[in-house]
Design a protein around this motif. Sequence first.
Motif, PDB file in Angstrom:
ATOM      1  N   PHE A  11       0.850  -1.181   0.000  1.00 45.74           N
ATOM      2  CA  PHE A  11       0.000   0.000   0.000  1.00 45.74           C
ATOM      3  C   PHE A  11       0.888   1.234   0.000  1.00 45.74           C
ATOM      4  CE2 PHE A  11       0.637   1.637   4.239  1.00 45.74           C
ATOM      5  CZ  PHE A  11       0.831   0.537   5.060  1.00 45.74           C
ATOM      6  N   HIS A  12       0.273   2.367  -0.273  1.00 44.06           N
ATOM      7  CA  HIS A  12       0.944   3.669  -0.275  1.00 44.06           C
ATOM      8  C   HIS A  12       0.147   4.578   0.643  1.00 44.06           C
ATOM      9  CE1 HIS A  12       2.568   7.477  -1.796  1.00 44.06           C
ATOM     10  NE2 HIS A  12       1.319   7.874  -1.832  1.00 44.06           N
ATOM     11  N   LEU A  13       0.829   5.241   1.544  1.00 43.38           N
ATOM     12  CA  LEU A  13       0.174   6.174   2.460  1.00 43.38           C
ATOM     13  C   LEU A  13       1.005   7.434   2.555  1.00 43.38           C
ATOM     14  CD1 LEU A  13      -1.974   6.775   4.729  1.00 43.38           C
ATOM     15  CD2 LEU A  13      -0.219   5.954   6.310  1.00 43.38           C
ATOM     16  N   ALA A  14       0.384   8.576   2.309  1.00 45.01           N
ATOM     17  CA  ALA A  14       1.033   9.874   2.489  1.00 45.01           C
ATOM     18  C   ALA A  14       0.433  10.513   3.739  1.00 45.01           C
ATOM     19  CB  ALA A  14       0.785  10.753   1.271  1.00 45.01           C
ATOM     20  N   PHE A  15       1.279  11.135   4.558  1.00 45.44           N
ATOM     21  CA  PHE A  15       0.808  11.727   5.803  1.00 45.44           C
ATOM     22  C   PHE A  15       1.603  12.996   6.098  1.00 45.44           C
ATOM     23  CE2 PHE A  15       4.136   8.738   6.674  1.00 45.44           C
ATOM     24  CZ  PHE A  15       4.896   9.310   7.684  1.00 45.44           C
ATOM     25  N   PRO A  16       1.002  13.918   6.862  1.00 49.02           N
ATOM     26  CA  PRO A  16       1.651  15.201   7.132  1.00 49.02           C
ATOM     27  C   PRO A  16       2.616  15.139   8.313  1.00 49.02           C
ATOM     28  CG  PRO A  16      -0.535  15.192   8.091  1.00 49.02           C
ATOM     29  CD  PRO A  16      -0.373  13.879   7.379  1.00 49.02           C
ATOM     30  N   VAL A  17       3.701  15.897   8.204  1.00 48.28           N
ATOM     31  CA  VAL A  17       4.655  16.042   9.302  1.00 48.28           C
ATOM     32  C   VAL A  17       5.031  17.512   9.458  1.00 48.28           C
ATOM     33  CG1 VAL A  17       5.592  13.696   9.075  1.00 48.28           C
ATOM     34  CG2 VAL A  17       6.688  15.587   7.834  1.00 48.28           C
ATOM     35  N   HIS A  18       5.539  17.845  10.636  1.00 44.28           N
ATOM     36  CA  HIS A  18       5.973  19.226  10.873  1.00 44.28           C
ATOM     37  C   HIS A  18       7.449  19.422  10.537  1.00 44.28           C
ATOM     38  CE1 HIS A  18       7.702  17.615  14.572  1.00 44.28           C
ATOM     39  NE2 HIS A  18       8.355  18.750  14.692  1.00 44.28           N
ATOM     40  N   SER A  19       8.200  18.309  10.395  1.00 49.44           N
ATOM     41  CA  SER A  19       9.635  18.394  10.132  1.00 49.44           C
ATOM     42  C   SER A  19      10.098  17.138   9.401  1.00 49.44           C
ATOM     43  CB  SER A  19      10.391  18.531  11.457  1.00 49.44           C
ATOM     44  OG  SER A  19      11.757  18.237  11.297  1.00 49.44           O
ATOM     45  N   ILE A  20      10.738  17.328   8.263  1.00 47.10           N
ATOM     46  CA  ILE A  20      11.291  16.195   7.516  1.00 47.10           C
ATOM     47  C   ILE A  20      12.440  15.564   8.302  1.00 47.10           C
ATOM     48  CG2 ILE A  20      12.484  15.492   5.392  1.00 47.10           C
ATOM     49  CD1 ILE A  20       9.460  16.057   5.020  1.00 47.10           C
ATOM     50  N   ALA A  21      13.257  16.378   8.944  1.00 51.75           N
ATOM     51  CA  ALA A  21      14.375  15.846   9.736  1.00 51.75           C
ATOM     52  C   ALA A  21      13.865  14.975  10.882  1.00 51.75           C
ATOM     53  CB  ALA A  21      15.242  16.988  10.270  1.00 51.75           C
ATOM     54  N   ALA A  22      12.813  15.425  11.563  1.00 50.49           N
ATOM     55  CA  ALA A  22      12.243  14.637  12.662  1.00 50.49           C
ATOM     56  C   ALA A  22      11.632  13.342  12.136  1.00 50.49           C
ATOM     57  CB  ALA A  22      11.204  15.453  13.423  1.00 50.49           C
ATOM     58  N   ALA A  23      11.000  13.391  10.960  1.00 49.09           N
ATOM     59  CA  ALA A  23      10.439  12.179  10.350  1.00 49.09           C
ATOM     60  C   ALA A  23      11.546  11.192  10.011  1.00 49.09           C
ATOM     61  CB  ALA A  23       9.630  12.530   9.103  1.00 49.09           C
ATOM     62  N   ARG A  24      12.651  11.691   9.480  1.00 49.95           N
ATOM     63  CA  ARG A  24      13.787  10.809   9.161  1.00 49.95           C
ATOM     64  C   ARG A  24      14.328  10.141  10.428  1.00 49.95           C
ATOM     65  NH1 ARG A  24      15.667  14.678   4.582  1.00 49.95           N
ATOM     66  NH2 ARG A  24      15.609  13.232   2.827  1.00 49.95           N
TER      67      ARG A  24
END
Length: 144
Positions: A11-24
Amino acid sequence: MSQTSATIPPFHLAFPVHSIAAARAFYGELLGCPEGRSAPEWVDFNFYGHQIVAHLAPEEAGHRQTSAVDGDAVPVRHFGVVLTMPQWQAMADKLTQAGIKFIIEPHIRFKGEVGEQATMFFLDPSGNAVEIKAFADMASLFAK
């Protein structure tokens, strides 16, 4: 839809984050999801063979509503993965050792009922709810 082969389409899921660095740091380093393609405002992760994409959209991140499920206040908007019991226990141990604050502590839900499962919920750094669950008997995943 019934899946008859041993291979399940990702599956593919896109979701919102406040920071790409924190997501990484969270998805890549803590959860161990290999990183795929990226741009300054999004990043792909391999989430147990599925493609999840963190998009920079701070105003949309976080969970807002809960629903009662077997005595727990389950975040309505959440995503996750179903692991084997040993994988689930290893992840629960890893997250506990990392000091993750669970919004629903690791436990067994629907004890003694059809669909008995291990579950845990926690938030990513952007407040998105993630559930990791497991079934002793995978055949009960969709049992009624």
